[in-house]
Write an enzyme that holds these catalytic residues in place. Structure first.
Site, short mmCIF file in Angstrom:
data_model
loop_
_atom_site.label_atom_id
_atom_site.label_comp_id
_atom_site.label_asym_id
_atom_site.label_seq_id
_atom_site.Cartn_x
_atom_site.Cartn_y
_atom_site.Cartn_z
N CYS A 118 0.83 -1.28 0.28
CA CYS A 118 0.12 -0.15 0.24
C CYS A 118 0.89 1.70 0.04
O CYS A 118 0.48 2.00 -0.41
CB CYS A 118 -0.58 0.14 1.00
SG CYS A 118 -2.11 -1.73 0.42
N HIS A 258 -3.79 7.03 2.24
CA HIS A 258 -3.79 6.16 1.41
C HIS A 258 -5.41 5.78 2.16
O HIS A 258 -6.01 5.42 3.15
CB HIS A 258 -2.88 4.97 1.99
CG HIS A 258 -2.85 3.28 2.11
ND1 HIS A 258 -3.81 2.88 0.21
CD2 HIS A 258 -3.78 2.14 2.36
CE1 HIS A 258 -3.81 1.90 0.44
NE2 HIS A 258 -3.46 1.13 1.81
N ASN A 288 -10.10 -0.67 -1.28
CA ASN A 288 -8.91 -0.43 -0.90
C ASN A 288 -7.82 -1.06 -1.95
O ASN A 288 -7.89 -1.98 -2.22
CB ASN A 288 -7.93 -1.39 -0.12
CG ASN A 288 -5.96 -1.23 0.65
OD1 ASN A 288 -6.06 -0.65 -0.34
ND2 ASN A 288 -6.00 -1.34 1.72
N1 ACO Z 1 -17.79 -8.10 8.78
C1 ACO Z 1 -18.83 -8.78 9.66
N2 ACO Z 1 -17.69 -8.94 11.00
C2 ACO Z 1 -16.18 -8.92 10.73
C3 ACO Z 1 -15.70 -8.57 9.10
C4 ACO Z 1 -17.35 -8.70 8.55
N3 ACO Z 1 -16.24 -8.50 6.81
N4 ACO Z 1 -14.31 -8.88 9.43
C5 ACO Z 1 -14.50 -9.12 10.24
N5 ACO Z 1 -15.35 -8.96 11.05
C6 ACO Z 1 -15.72 -10.06 12.52
C7 ACO Z 1 -14.35 -10.35 13.62
O1 ACO Z 1 -14.65 -11.39 13.17
C8 ACO Z 1 -14.81 -10.09 14.57
O2 ACO Z 1 -15.08 -10.79 14.81
P1 ACO Z 1 -15.51 -11.75 16.96
O3 ACO Z 1 -14.66 -10.93 17.94
O4 ACO Z 1 -16.92 -11.90 16.88
O5 ACO Z 1 -14.48 -11.80 16.70
C9 ACO Z 1 -15.17 -8.70 14.58
O6 ACO Z 1 -15.57 -8.38 13.59
C10 ACO Z 1 -13.59 -7.62 15.26
O7 ACO Z 1 -12.64 -7.78 14.56
P2 ACO Z 1 -11.42 -7.55 14.34
O8 ACO Z 1 -10.21 -8.00 13.13
O9 ACO Z 1 -10.89 -7.02 15.30
O10 ACO Z 1 -11.97 -6.44 13.38
P3 ACO Z 1 -11.25 -4.33 13.29
O11 ACO Z 1 -12.20 -3.51 14.03
O12 ACO Z 1 -9.62 -4.72 13.62
O13 ACO Z 1 -11.44 -3.98 11.90
C11 ACO Z 1 -10.70 -3.59 9.86
C12 ACO Z 1 -11.11 -5.22 10.89
C13 ACO Z 1 -11.49 -3.41 9.45
C14 ACO Z 1 -9.44 -5.38 9.24
C15 ACO Z 1 -8.83 -3.44 10.85
O14 ACO Z 1 -8.34 -3.80 11.23
C16 ACO Z 1 -7.90 -2.59 9.17
O15 ACO Z 1 -8.73 -1.53 8.78
N6 ACO Z 1 -6.52 -3.23 9.39
C17 ACO Z 1 -6.09 -2.74 9.02
C18 ACO Z 1 -6.05 -2.58 7.77
C19 ACO Z 1 -4.87 -1.69 7.03
O16 ACO Z 1 -4.11 -0.53 6.92
N7 ACO Z 1 -3.99 -2.63 5.72
C20 ACO Z 1 -2.88 -1.91 5.70
C21 ACO Z 1 -2.83 -1.57 4.09
S1 ACO Z 1 -3.34 -3.68 2.92
C22 ACO Z 1 -2.25 -3.94 1.80
O17 ACO Z 1 -0.72 -2.88 2.13
C23 ACO Z 1 -1.69 -4.69 0.90
#
Ligand code: ACO
Length: 334
Positions: A118, A258, A288
């Site tokens: 990214c 980003h 993204n």
């Molecule tokens: N729909 C519904 N529920 C979901 C989904 C979904 N699509 N995805 C995850 N959940 C659930 C999980 O299973 C979890 O449930 P549980 O508590 O029963 O286990 C709950 O939601 C919380 O999950 P988390 O992973 O803790 O959710 P979070 O608030 O962290 O959001 C996300 C997840 C959006 C992926 C976030 O962590 C994020 O944005 N991370 C960073 C992404 C990023 O910046 N990546 C770098 C760039 S990508 C690259 O370089 C290619």
């Protein structure tokens, strides 16, 4: 203020997203998720998907460069160098930059791909600027493009809601009026590599029946751990570039972040002290697109920019890689 230093100016931008819209409501039918969860946790409402067989990232990059050449009145033969930031190249080799150069008829150019997930577009912009500042080249095209749908498992809810396909390209040319790229800070930390990666298909784990059965050709991400690193590091590096260049929040015209997660963007803007009116957002439309997000923001918001505007770009991604770049916009759009 003028100086004799040759800077690399962005003199044109163009973007491309495929027509197919994958909405949150369509994803609700594919996996156990909800529009409400996706919007509140990420800010994404829909993303674009490049449908059809034998269509790779080079199609996205080619459309971007064709539009860029037309818009800027540039002949393909005058392009010296094409850098394509991507983690979804058409093939390992030849490079996607080569394929794009051939498609657009940039017959006097050379090119290469750059892999920094990214942060790829930021890395590529900083790299391209060196060839202009040194005087080696007069016209460099920097592309950020990804077909993320090619490495997404649409039966698994965690990642399929986040990513989309698309990209953008910019033309870099020398400027002597002190506009253009002023400074950048790029960082990486390989200790985070395992948290966000494509496990198989490389020399470590070549493709096999086992890697396919284990779904190792899809993006792997430990979302909440990556989130913590992203929030901290994208905000830190954005503050660092402001301090290094004596920029206050009043000096900044726009933050061009980003687009991975709106909550990460908000945290960065808060740390920089810039209000929402200065934060460029299109995550709701495209999700993204990895290396594509920042040039797609340029494309969407180009008409807002005025010559001399101070833009701070910021990104965080797999690697881990992250960074920020400070530039003065170089032209007014008619
Ligand atoms: N729909 C519904 N529920 C979901 C989904 C979904 N699509 N995805 C995850 N959940 C659930 C999980 O299973 C979890 O449930 P549980 O508590 O029963 O286990 C709950 O939601 C919380 O999950 P988390 O992973 O803790 O959710 P979070 O608030 O962290 O959001 C996300 C997840 C959006 C992926 C976030 O962590 C994020 O944005 N991370 C960073 C992404 C990023 O910046 N990546 C770098 C760039 S990508 C690259 O370089 C290619």
């Amino acid at each position: 203020m003028s100086s004799n230093k040759i800077r690399a100016s962005i003199t044109g931008v163009h973007g491309y997203v495929p027509n197919y819209i994958l909405s949150n409501s369509e994803l609700e039918k594919l996996v156990d998720t909800s529009d409400e969860w996706i919007v509140t946790r990420t800010g994404i409402k829909e993303r674009r998907i490049l449908k059809g067989d034998m269509k790779g990232t080079s199609i996205i990059g080619t459309k971007c460069v064709e539009g860029l050449l037309e818009k800027t009145g540039t002949s393909a033969n005058d392009i010296d160098l094409i850098i394509c930031a991507t983690v979804t190249p058409d093939m390992f080799f030849p490079s996607t930059a080569n394929l794009i150069a051939n498609n657009v008829g940039a017959n006097n150019s050379y090119g290469f791909d750059l892999s920094a997930a990214c942060s790829g577009f930021l890395y590529a912009l900083a790299t391209g600027s060196q060839f202009i500042e040194s005087g080696a080249h007069k016209k460099v095209i920097v592309i950020g493009a990804d077909k993320m749908s090619s490495i997404i498992d649409y039966t698994e809810r965690k990642n399929c809601v986040l990513f989309g396909d698309g990209g953008g390209a910019v033309l870099l040319e020398p400027s002597k009026d002190n506009t253009g790229i002023q400074d950048y800070i790029l960082k990486s930390d390989g200790s985070g590599g395992d948290m966000l990666c494509l496990k198989a298909g490389g020399s470590l784990r070549p493709a096999s029946i086992k890697t396919i059965e284990n779904k190792e050709h899809y993006i792997y991400q430990e979302g909440s751990s990556v989130f913590k690193f992203a929030v901290t590091n994208m905000a830190n590096v954005s503050e660092e570039i402001m301090l290094k260049n004596n920029l206050t929040s009043n000096d900044i015209s726009y933050l061009v972040p980003h687009q991975a997660n709106k909550r990460i963007i908000d945290a960065t803007a808060n740390r920089m002290g810039v209000g929402p009116e200065k934060v460029l957002l299109n995550i709701e439309k495209y999700g993204n697109t990895t290396a594509g997000t920042i040039p797609l923001c340029f494309w969407d918001f180009e008409k807002k920019f005025k010559k001399g505007d101070n833009l701070v770009l910021a990104a965080f991604g797999g690697g881990f890689t992250w960074g920020s770049l400070y530039l003065k916009w170089s032209y007014n759009t008619k």
